[in-house]
Design a protein around this motif. Structure first.
Motif, short mmCIF file in Angstrom:
data_model
loop_
_atom_site.label_atom_id
_atom_site.label_comp_id
_atom_site.label_asym_id
_atom_site.label_seq_id
_atom_site.Cartn_x
_atom_site.Cartn_y
_atom_site.Cartn_z
N ASP A 147 0.48 10.22 39.48
CA ASP A 147 -0.61 8.88 38.96
C ASP A 147 -0.03 8.08 38.13
O ASP A 147 -0.63 7.94 36.96
CB ASP A 147 -1.82 9.71 38.29
N GLU A 148 1.49 7.85 37.49
CA GLU A 148 1.63 6.52 36.48
C GLU A 148 1.42 5.48 36.74
O GLU A 148 2.52 4.11 37.28
CB GLU A 148 3.45 6.97 36.75
N VAL A 149 0.25 5.10 36.47
CA VAL A 149 -0.69 3.91 36.31
C VAL A 149 -0.79 3.38 35.27
O VAL A 149 -1.29 4.02 34.59
CB VAL A 149 -1.23 3.20 37.22
N TRP A 159 11.02 -0.19 39.69
CA TRP A 159 11.57 0.75 40.44
C TRP A 159 12.29 0.27 41.48
O TRP A 159 11.94 0.13 42.49
CB TRP A 159 11.91 2.21 40.22
N THR A 160 13.28 -0.42 40.83
CA THR A 160 14.10 -1.53 42.26
C THR A 160 15.72 -0.66 42.21
O THR A 160 15.92 -1.36 43.78
CB THR A 160 14.29 -2.49 41.15
N PHE A 161 15.70 0.51 42.08
CA PHE A 161 17.05 0.89 42.87
C PHE A 161 16.86 1.87 44.37
O PHE A 161 18.21 2.65 44.92
CB PHE A 161 17.60 2.01 42.01
N GLY A 162 15.43 2.16 44.79
CA GLY A 162 15.55 2.55 45.72
C GLY A 162 15.10 4.10 46.21
O GLY A 162 15.34 5.21 45.23
N ASN A 183 4.28 2.65 45.88
CA ASN A 183 4.40 1.17 45.63
C ASN A 183 2.67 1.51 45.06
O ASN A 183 1.54 1.98 45.66
CB ASN A 183 4.67 0.33 46.56
N LYS A 184 2.27 1.19 43.85
CA LYS A 184 1.24 1.47 43.23
C LYS A 184 0.45 0.53 42.65
O LYS A 184 1.81 0.11 40.93
CB LYS A 184 1.14 3.05 42.17
N TRP A 236 6.45 -1.28 41.95
CA TRP A 236 7.29 0.38 42.59
C TRP A 236 7.50 1.29 41.94
O TRP A 236 7.78 1.08 40.39
CB TRP A 236 8.88 -0.48 43.66
N THR A 237 7.45 2.26 41.86
CA THR A 237 7.23 3.27 40.53
C THR A 237 7.91 4.80 41.49
O THR A 237 7.92 4.85 42.55
CB THR A 237 6.39 3.94 40.00
#
Length: 344
Positions: free
Chosen positions: A18-20, A98-101, A177-178, A182-183
């Motif tokens: 729940d990291e938003v 988070w852009t690294f997949g 995807n929150k 992207w997390t």
């Protein structure tokens, strides 16, 4: 009743679900995008250089190594694994994306968690090794005729233990995807106690057990060293006191904040102000704790007289012009001083 407040705890133990960002954390987000990448980068650079130097010395002079050096080598590898995750977390903090997949999310999580617990467990092993050799000299498991077998078995056991401790976080790490972001976070199954277990595991394995082992072992070692007639005993005692003090100072604030966040998760301190204060505190204490990776090479390696000699020997081989010249200058200075004292 558990809190429904959603928080953003930054890497690496920011992997809770729940990291938003909520309205509580708007100011913290702006602060984090500057503060965390800068400090993570500094810790990575300093720690990486220091630990690589330790690895170079240990590998080059591995024929002279003992059980203590084997522990130090694996402790250094753990720190390097941990440090390799920091550039990814720094980028994550800077961009909030988070852009690294998915694959790299889990891989970086493995590096962080395995390095974190590996560093703790090999530090415990080094402490027990010193206790065994000094306090139980005759019956020590680390005696010379059993050192090879004991080294292999204990190293494999410690890495297995580190992997086992890391699994609850690694298994549930995933990309989501929150709120159009992207997390890379840990998504524990609903209705389970895995998140509570992770909080308690970190406090117990990350502070309570290692600190207890260090205090017990060194409290038995120090009286024996003080009873010896060796002139080096005071240096050894100071080193041990530094080991315990540094570990306590660097990791206790982090574990206190983790415990407070555990209480928040259980439903206590359920206010926006507490949420904001804990997230701000987490960024400071987390970075302080990460700095322990930079301190480890200094404490465990460069403080030791034998290791310093080996390190200087490598520098003279790699940079003969610089260090050979310094040695020559020092020798000439000593000769001149001796000559002046003779004439006087």
């Amino acid at each position: 009743m558990r809190s429904n407040i959603t928080t953003k705890d930054f890497p690496a133990y920011n992997l809770f679900p729940d990291e938003v960002y909520t309205p509580c954390n708007t100011n913290i987000k702006a602060f984090s995008q500057v503060f965390l990448p800068t400090l993570y980068s500094i810790v990575f650079i300093v720690g990486f250089i220091g630990n690589c130097l330790v690895v170079c010395v240990l590998v080059k002079f591995h024929k002279r190594s003992n059980m203590s050096d084997v522990c130090l080598f694996n402790l250094t590898l753990s720190d390097l694994l941990f440090l390799l995750s920091l550039p990814f977390w720094a980028h994550y903090a800077l961009t909030s994306q988070w852009t690294f997949g998915s694959f790299m999310c889990r891989t970086v999580t493995v590096f962080y968690m395995l390095g974190f617990y590996g560093s703790i467990f090999f530090m415990i092993l080094m402490t027990i090794e010193r206790y065994s050799v000094i306090v139980h000299t005759q019956t020590s498991l680390f005696s010379k005729h059993r050192s090879v077998r004991a080294s292999i078995a204990l190293v494999l056991f410690m890495w297995t233990l580190s992997l086992g401790a890391s699994l609850p976080t690694v298994i549930w790490a995933q990309v989501n995807n929150k709120s159009e972001e992207w997390t890379c976070s840990v998504e524990y199954p609903e209705g389970t106690e895995w998140r509570s277990f992770s909080y308690m595991e970190l406090n117990i394995l990350g502070l309570i057990i290692p600190l207890s082992v260090m205090v017990f072992c060194y409290s038995r070692i120090i009286p024996i060293l003080m009873a010896m007639k060796s002139q080096k005993k005071h240096r050894a005692v100071r080193l041990m006191l530094v080991l315990v003090s540094v570990f306590f100072l660097f990791w206790t604030p982090y574990n206190i904040v983790i415990f407070l966040k555990f209480l928040q998760y259980l439903g206590y301190m359920h206010t926006c102000e507490w949420d904001q204060d804990l997230n701000m505190a987490m960024q400071w204490v987390e970075t302080i704790a990460f700095c322990h990776c930079c301190i480890n090479p200094i404490i465990y390696a460069f403080v030791g007289q034998r290791f310093r000699k080996l390190f200087l020997r490598i520098l003279k081989e790699w940079f003969p012009c610089c260090f050979g010249r310094i040695r020559t200058t020092a020798t000439e200075l000593c000769q001149r001083m001796s000559t002046m004292q003779t004439h006087q």
